[in-house]
Design a protein around this motif. Structure first.
Motif, short mmCIF file in Angstrom:
data_model
loop_
_atom_site.label_atom_id
_atom_site.label_comp_id
_atom_site.label_asym_id
_atom_site.label_seq_id
_atom_site.Cartn_x
_atom_site.Cartn_y
_atom_site.Cartn_z
N LEU A 59 128.52 75.18 23.02
CA LEU A 59 128.91 74.09 23.81
C LEU A 59 127.96 73.12 24.15
O LEU A 59 128.30 72.05 24.30
CB LEU A 59 129.65 74.70 24.76
CG LEU A 59 131.01 75.48 24.57
CD1 LEU A 59 131.63 76.15 25.71
CD2 LEU A 59 132.03 74.55 23.62
N GLY A 60 126.77 73.56 24.36
CA GLY A 60 125.71 72.94 25.22
C GLY A 60 125.85 72.56 26.49
O GLY A 60 126.82 73.11 26.99
N LEU A 71 133.60 69.78 16.04
CA LEU A 71 134.05 68.55 16.05
C LEU A 71 133.43 67.73 17.17
O LEU A 71 134.01 67.96 18.41
CB LEU A 71 135.25 68.32 15.79
CG LEU A 71 135.69 66.54 15.59
CD1 LEU A 71 134.94 66.04 14.50
CD2 LEU A 71 137.20 66.45 15.62
N ASP A 72 132.46 66.99 17.28
CA ASP A 72 131.83 66.35 18.15
C ASP A 72 132.51 65.11 18.52
O ASP A 72 132.67 64.20 17.46
CB ASP A 72 130.11 66.29 18.15
CG ASP A 72 129.26 66.13 19.44
OD1 ASP A 72 129.64 64.99 20.01
OD2 ASP A 72 128.54 66.97 19.44
N GLU A 73 132.55 64.58 19.84
CA GLU A 73 133.22 63.37 19.98
C GLU A 73 132.22 62.23 19.66
O GLU A 73 132.81 60.88 19.60
CB GLU A 73 133.39 63.32 21.54
CG GLU A 73 134.08 62.00 22.09
CD GLU A 73 135.34 61.39 21.34
OE1 GLU A 73 135.68 60.17 21.69
OE2 GLU A 73 135.98 62.09 20.82
N ALA A 98 132.04 72.10 32.39
CA ALA A 98 132.00 70.36 32.75
C ALA A 98 131.29 70.01 31.49
O ALA A 98 130.59 68.79 31.84
CB ALA A 98 131.66 70.19 33.99
N GLN A 99 130.86 70.52 30.44
CA GLN A 99 130.07 70.14 29.55
C GLN A 99 130.83 68.71 28.76
O GLN A 99 129.83 67.48 28.83
CB GLN A 99 129.97 71.06 28.13
CG GLN A 99 129.20 72.28 28.69
CD GLN A 99 130.05 73.27 28.91
OE1 GLN A 99 131.12 73.35 29.44
NE2 GLN A 99 129.61 74.52 28.77
N ILE A 127 124.94 74.68 36.13
CA ILE A 127 124.01 73.30 34.97
C ILE A 127 123.82 72.22 35.49
O ILE A 127 122.99 71.58 35.07
CB ILE A 127 125.38 73.37 33.88
CG1 ILE A 127 125.55 74.61 33.05
CG2 ILE A 127 124.54 72.46 32.83
CD1 ILE A 127 126.83 74.55 32.04
N ALA A 128 124.67 71.67 36.61
CA ALA A 128 124.20 70.58 37.22
C ALA A 128 123.05 70.45 37.88
O ALA A 128 122.56 69.38 38.15
CB ALA A 128 125.47 70.15 38.18
#
Length: 289
Positions: A59-60, A71-73, A98-99, A127-128
């Protein structure tokens, strides 16, 4: 300092978490709106750590991935061209860590990341700390969005909320309420066709094992018969009718093909199955002006 905003109607209850050593039994039975919400909130609180550890790399930290196919936006542009996202108010439902919202913030959008599970949003906080982007994190149920009407230009959900709610029209109507006229809602779910096949990534997952038209929810129960995880099946036609009943207009239905670069297995998703049957359905909807 970024923090989690809790909606008053959904306070965090640690007792609602699913214990790691709890014995569960899988079955198919009815599950109400309340039971589904309580069970899935507990499951995602109890399993958020494992989920992020297993899928976080794929997901990164700041990618917008619509599903296990990858599929990436960036490529799909289902929310619109990336250069047009700047300044847009965007709500992400079922945001997890919240990726997707983090990617949106990097494009200049103003995202709000909402999730039912407190522990998932704690991962968003973790992550933030490594990223400069800051945006609101809201703990709330998608069936009762704690926002004023016409608050957002876009709403999105990558496998969030819709597969787990007993009344998806209620969620869709809430989305329509908070969208501005002309706004867009894009959401991805397990492709309804997958429900007729076993949830297995290998050859055993290629033979039909049940009726596509059986809408009985998949439920995991504890030893007392209490649901600890619930997932609801809707046919493609059901999903389309849900969108229409909520007052939205369906403008596209995307079924991502499995790319050659993706060699991973994710639950019942795999290259073997992905090259033969669709695993994800993405519904692109709009609120008319």
């Amino acid at each position: 300092m970024e923090h989690i905003i809790q909606a008053p109607q959904t306070p965090f209850d640690p007792a609602g978490e699913t214990a790691e050593d709890e014995t569960v039994t899988a079955t198919r039975r009815a599950a109400s709106v309340t039971e589904s919400s309580r069970a899935n909130r507990g499951w995602w609180n109890g399993n958020a750590d494992e989920y992020q550890a297993e899928h976080g790399t794929f997901l990164g930290d700041d990618r917008f991935v619509w599903g296990p196919e990858g599929l990436d936006e960036v490529e799909a542009q289902l929310l619109g061209p990336a250069e047009e996202l700047a300044g847009k108010d965007v709500l992400e439902i079922g945001a997890g860590a919240a990726q997707c919202s983090r990617w949106l913030a990097a494009q200049g959008a103003r995202p709000v990341a909402l999730d039912l599970a407190h522990r998932q949003l704690q991962h968003a906080l973790r992550i933030a700390e490594e990223h400069s982007a800051r945006f609101p994190l809201v703990e709330a149920d998608a069936s009762a969005l704690p926002f004023a009407g016409s608050s957002f230009d876009l709403v999105c959900s990558a496998y969030g909320a819709l597969p787990f709610v007993a009344d998806p029209v209620r969620v869709l109507r809430e989305v329509r309420r908070v969208l501005r006229p002309g706004g867009r809602f894009v959401f991805s779910v397990t492709h309804p066709m997958r429900w007729a096949f076993p949830d297995e990534p290998g050859p055993e997952g290629l033979s039909v094992s049940g009726s596509y038209f059986d809408r009985t929810p998949y439920v995991e129960e504890d030893e007392e018969g209490e649901a600890v995880y619930v997932e609801h099946h809707r046919t493609v036609g059901d999903r389309v009718r849900d969108v229409v009943r909520a007052g939205l207009r369906l403008v596209d239905l995307v079924e991502p093909e499995w790319p050659e670069w993706n060699t991973q297995e994710w639950g019942g998703w795999s290259p073997l199955r992905g090259h033969l049957i669709p695993g994800t359905a993405i519904f692109v909807c709009e609120k008319d002006a």
